[in-house]
Write a protein that holds these residues in place. Structure first.
Motif, PDB file in Angstrom:
ATOM      1  N   LEU A  56       0.832  -1.216   0.000  1.00  0.00           N
ATOM      2  CA  LEU A  56       0.000   0.000   0.000  1.00  0.00           C
ATOM      3  C   LEU A  56       0.866   1.265   0.000  1.00  0.00           C
ATOM      4  N   SER A  57       1.997   1.180   0.698  1.00  0.00           N
ATOM      5  CA  SER A  57       2.902   2.334   0.749  1.00  0.00           C
ATOM      6  C   SER A  57       4.283   1.835   1.126  1.00  0.00           C
ATOM      7  N   TRP A  58       5.300   2.623   0.838  1.00  0.00           N
ATOM      8  CA  TRP A  58       6.645   2.233   1.239  1.00  0.00           C
ATOM      9  C   TRP A  58       7.484   3.467   1.519  1.00  0.00           C
ATOM     10  N   ALA A  59       8.531   3.266   2.278  1.00  0.00           N
ATOM     11  CA  ALA A  59       9.440   4.360   2.621  1.00  0.00           C
ATOM     12  C   ALA A  59      10.872   3.842   2.581  1.00  0.00           C
ATOM     13  N   LYS A  60      11.772   4.707   2.162  1.00  0.00           N
ATOM     14  CA  LYS A  60      13.196   4.371   2.168  1.00  0.00           C
ATOM     15  C   LYS A  60      13.842   5.226   3.248  1.00  0.00           C
ATOM     16  N   PHE A  76      10.850   0.155   4.233  1.00  0.00           N
ATOM     17  CA  PHE A  76       9.687  -0.311   4.988  1.00  0.00           C
ATOM     18  C   PHE A  76       8.471  -0.297   4.088  1.00  0.00           C
ATOM     19  N   GLY A  77       7.564  -1.228   4.346  1.00  0.00           N
ATOM     20  CA  GLY A  77       6.336  -1.259   3.567  1.00  0.00           C
ATOM     21  C   GLY A  77       5.120  -1.378   4.460  1.00  0.00           C
ATOM     22  N   LEU A  78       4.031  -0.760   4.032  1.00  0.00           N
ATOM     23  CA  LEU A  78       2.718  -1.002   4.629  1.00  0.00           C
ATOM     24  C   LEU A  78       2.038  -1.981   3.679  1.00  0.00           C
ATOM     25  N   ARG A  86      -3.401  -5.772   8.126  1.00  0.00           N
ATOM     26  CA  ARG A  86      -2.349  -4.905   7.588  1.00  0.00           C
ATOM     27  C   ARG A  86      -1.134  -4.953   8.495  1.00  0.00           C
ATOM     28  N   ILE A  87       0.032  -4.767   7.898  1.00  0.00           N
ATOM     29  CA  ILE A  87       1.278  -4.876   8.650  1.00  0.00           C
ATOM     30  C   ILE A  87       2.278  -3.852   8.129  1.00  0.00           C
ATOM     31  N   ILE A  88       3.081  -3.320   9.037  1.00  0.00           N
ATOM     32  CA  ILE A  88       4.235  -2.518   8.617  1.00  0.00           C
ATOM     33  C   ILE A  88       5.463  -3.384   8.866  1.00  0.00           C
ATOM     34  N   ALA A  89       6.234  -3.631   7.836  1.00  0.00           N
ATOM     35  CA  ALA A  89       7.380  -4.534   7.954  1.00  0.00           C
ATOM     36  C   ALA A  89       8.543  -4.022   7.125  1.00  0.00           C
ATOM     37  N   ARG A  90       9.746  -4.515   7.461  1.00  0.00           N
ATOM     38  CA  ARG A  90      10.926  -4.202   6.638  1.00  0.00           C
ATOM     39  C   ARG A  90      10.764  -4.897   5.301  1.00  0.00           C
ATOM     40  N   ILE A 100       3.588   0.777  -5.696  1.00  0.00           N
ATOM     41  CA  ILE A 100       2.367   0.602  -4.915  1.00  0.00           C
ATOM     42  C   ILE A 100       1.462  -0.385  -5.654  1.00  0.00           C
ATOM     43  N   ILE A 124      10.356 -11.589  10.330  1.00  0.00           N
ATOM     44  CA  ILE A 124       9.720 -11.664   9.017  1.00  0.00           C
ATOM     45  C   ILE A 124       9.864 -10.322   8.307  1.00  0.00           C
TER      46      ILE A 124
ATOM     47  N   GLU B 126       6.541  -2.671  15.721  1.00  0.00           N
ATOM     48  CA  GLU B 126       6.728  -1.952  14.455  1.00  0.00           C
ATOM     49  C   GLU B 126       8.095  -1.250  14.409  1.00  0.00           C
ATOM     50  N   TYR B 129      12.672  -3.375  14.058  1.00  0.00           N
ATOM     51  CA  TYR B 129      13.649  -3.542  12.993  1.00  0.00           C
ATOM     52  C   TYR B 129      13.959  -2.261  12.226  1.00  0.00           C
ATOM     53  N   ALA B 138       6.876   8.982   6.509  1.00  0.00           N
ATOM     54  CA  ALA B 138       7.134   8.781   5.082  1.00  0.00           C
ATOM     55  C   ALA B 138       6.108   7.806   4.487  1.00  0.00           C
ATOM     56  N   LEU B 139       5.750   6.768   5.259  1.00  0.00           N
ATOM     57  CA  LEU B 139       4.713   5.834   4.793  1.00  0.00           C
ATOM     58  C   LEU B 139       3.395   6.578   4.609  1.00  0.00           C
ATOM     59  N   ARG B 142       3.621   8.905   1.394  1.00  0.00           N
ATOM     60  CA  ARG B 142       3.466   8.261   0.087  1.00  0.00           C
ATOM     61  C   ARG B 142       2.016   7.826  -0.136  1.00  0.00           C
ATOM     62  N   LEU B 143       1.403   7.335   0.955  1.00  0.00           N
ATOM     63  CA  LEU B 143       0.004   6.914   0.860  1.00  0.00           C
ATOM     64  C   LEU B 143      -0.879   8.104   0.491  1.00  0.00           C
ATOM     65  N   ALA B 190      13.738  10.168   4.959  1.00  0.00           N
ATOM     66  CA  ALA B 190      12.986   8.932   4.739  1.00  0.00           C
ATOM     67  C   ALA B 190      12.122   9.196   3.521  1.00  0.00           C
ATOM     68  N   GLN B 191      12.564   8.724   2.377  1.00  0.00           N
ATOM     69  CA  GLN B 191      11.856   9.021   1.123  1.00  0.00           C
ATOM     70  C   GLN B 191      10.405   8.576   1.229  1.00  0.00           C
ATOM     71  N   PRO B 192       9.455   9.438   0.851  1.00  0.00           N
ATOM     72  CA  PRO B 192       9.624  10.654   0.048  1.00  0.00           C
ATOM     73  C   PRO B 192       9.929  11.934   0.827  1.00  0.00           C
ATOM     74  N   ALA B 231      -0.147   0.255  11.625  1.00  0.00           N
ATOM     75  CA  ALA B 231      -0.796  -0.567  10.603  1.00  0.00           C
ATOM     76  C   ALA B 231      -2.306  -0.671  10.838  1.00  0.00           C
TER      77      ALA B 231
END
Lengths: 130, 353
Positions: A56-60, A76-78, A86-90, A100, A124, B126, B129, B138-139, B142-143, B190-192, B231
């Motif tokens: 759904l979304s990601w961040a660097k 990271f991604g949602l 839903r989960i936020i994970a590496r 997306i 995970i 959350e 890691y 940032a999440l 982008r959303l 933290a992009q974006p 989340a």
């Protein structure tokens, strides 16, 4: 010592297997050992979240916290999983910019090793599905 | 309930002063102006980790030679707003005067340590890691950008307006203008999101006195909560802000300070408070640039984490009594303080009596 053996041990169900405690009545999921739903007083059931889903979304993350310098940048991604949770994970194995909506799958990866004891933390992560 | 006095220290890097020295510096003038309080409510967040000291309320009481009730209030980066809320409740419950002091330190170590300490705002499952305060925003960014078709250039307007507002605020940390181009070219946090979308690391302290005695500025508060787990919520909206605003009766203030730890949080706050339609927060900002965060916001005034909410209320008081920066003088002011993008919202509505 940054990595606590007892913390690693008690968090294994969620961090290694995406197991959560779900209340059969209200449906809320606890990502740790909450044995009785504090709202419904129902005994929670151990269930496993789906291992696949949609990004759904990601961040660097480029400005990484102390202790993560060797892993910079962190992605990271949602992720919306196939079971609707839903989960936020590496994210890992990010070879090109994530998109997306792309399909993701769970994979076990090393998070870090403790500098003084050598204790390794795993968890995970999600990666683009094959 | 009323506010009878406020004082703030300059926000910045106070290498020469500890959190307790800053707190005392902010508190003393307010006690001198308003009189001895019945209770002291203190908020801090990062200093506990940076200074390995968790008893600021008691030490500040010692410095003030205060012998009454002391409470330390914590609600993440919304701690300042929580402290003000609790103080208003205490006055409502019968105290004549309650002193609120927010004080915090972010710069006693290099910035990656502050980044690590700020991870403590996020649920452990959350954050463990490596998810950072900036990463969480940032999440959300982008959303939001993909949902409403907002470009990176458009989002950069937030920082441009905040820095412009801060140029007229003497206690602001970053009182210099920036351009859209500079925001986009500043390095990636933290992009974006870039460095200039982000709050600076700040030290500072602010104090306000809440009282039941008639005073030229009245204050009402309302709060609400949502899940902390990122989340588990819609990251493009703060339900808790909407709920708290409803409790206040959806007032339409002349000016507002919103909790813009990162540009995206400010945009989402305006929409969640109902001041702008969803997806239109930046339009509201462009049409009313002086009425949104006239202090420069967390972005440019700075963000001494546990003190920020107290700064905001002090600024609202200044705006009503003397005028604030480019906004000048107003008769009503809304303050939005938030814990981790709306896990908790603390609103204060100040009005000229």
């Amino acid at each position: 010592m940054e990595v606590s053996p007892s913390v690693v041990w008690r968090n294994k169900p969620y961090r290694y297997r995406l197991e959560v405690r779900r209340c059969p009545k209200c449906g809320r999921a606890f990502r740790e050992e909450v044995e009785v739903c504090p709202k419904c007083n129902e005994r929670t059931e151990r269930v496993r979240m789906a291992g696949r889903g949609k990004l759904l979304s990601w961040a660097k993350v480029c400005q990484v916290p102390e202790g993560f310098e060797d892993f910079s940048p962190l992605y990271f991604g949602l992720v919306e999983l196939e079971d609707g949770s839903r989960i936020i994970a590496r994210l890992t194995d990010v070879l090109e910019e994530p998109k997306i909506g792309m399909e993701m799958e769970a994979v076990l990866r090393k998070v870090r090793a403790d500098g003084s004891t050598g204790l390794i933390e795993y968890a995970i992560f999600f990666r683009p599905a094959f | 309930m009323y506010v009878c006095g406020a004082h703030v220290t300059k926000v910045g890097r106070h290498y020469e002063k500890s959190v307790s020295a800053l707190a005392a510096e902010a508190a003393a003038p307010v006690v001198n102006a308003c009189g001895e309080p019945d209770a002291l409510v203190v908020s801090t967040y990062l200093s506990r980790f940076q200074d390995s000291f968790g008893n600021l309320g008691s030490l500040l009481a010692e410095y003030l030679d205060f012998k009454g009730e002391v409470y330390e209030v914590s609600s993440g980066d919304g701690s300042g707003g929580a402290a003000v809320s609790l103080a208003v409740r205490l006055v409502k419950a019968g105290f004549k005067r309650v002193l609120v002091v927010g004080a915090d330190k972010s710069n006693d170590f290099q910035s990656k340590r502050a980044v690590k300490d700020l991870q403590t705002l996020i649920s452990p499952y959350e954050s463990f890691y490596g998810l950072t305060y900036a990463g969480a925003h940032a999440l959300a960014a982008r959303l939001y950008m993909s949902k409403y078709g907002v470009s990176r250039e458009e989002l950069a307007q937030w920082a441009v307006v905040m820095h412009e507002n801060a140029t007229a605020v003497s206690h602001a940390q970053l009182p210099f203008p920036v351009s859209v181009d500079k925001v986009l070219k500043s390095h990636s946090v933290a992009q974006p999101l870039t460095l200039l979308d982000s709050h600076p690391f700040s030290d500072g302290a602010a104090a306000v006195m809440i009282t039941s005695e008639s005073s030229p500025v009245s204050i009402e508060v309302a709060s609400a909560s949502a899940p902390l787990t990122l989340a588990e919520r819609d990251l493009t909206f703060m339900e808790s802000a909407k709920m708290a605003m409803e409790k206040l009766g959806n007032p339409y203030p002349e000016a507002v300070e919103v909790h813009d730890a990162f540009s995206i949080a400010g945009v989402i706050a305006l929409e969640s408070l109902g001041l702008a339609a969803r997806g239109k927060g930046l339009d509201y900002l462009i049409h009313s640039p002086r009425r949104v965060n006239p202090s420069g916001g967390l972005k440019a005034r700075g963000h001494p984490i546990g003190a920020t909410g107290v700064y905001q209320v002090a600024e609202a008081y200044f705006a009503i009594t003397d005028g604030l920066g480019k906004l000048g003088k107003v008769s009503s002011f809304l303050v939005h303080s938030s814990n981790l993008l709306g896990a908790n919202t603390y609103l204060s509505f100040l009005r000229e009596v």
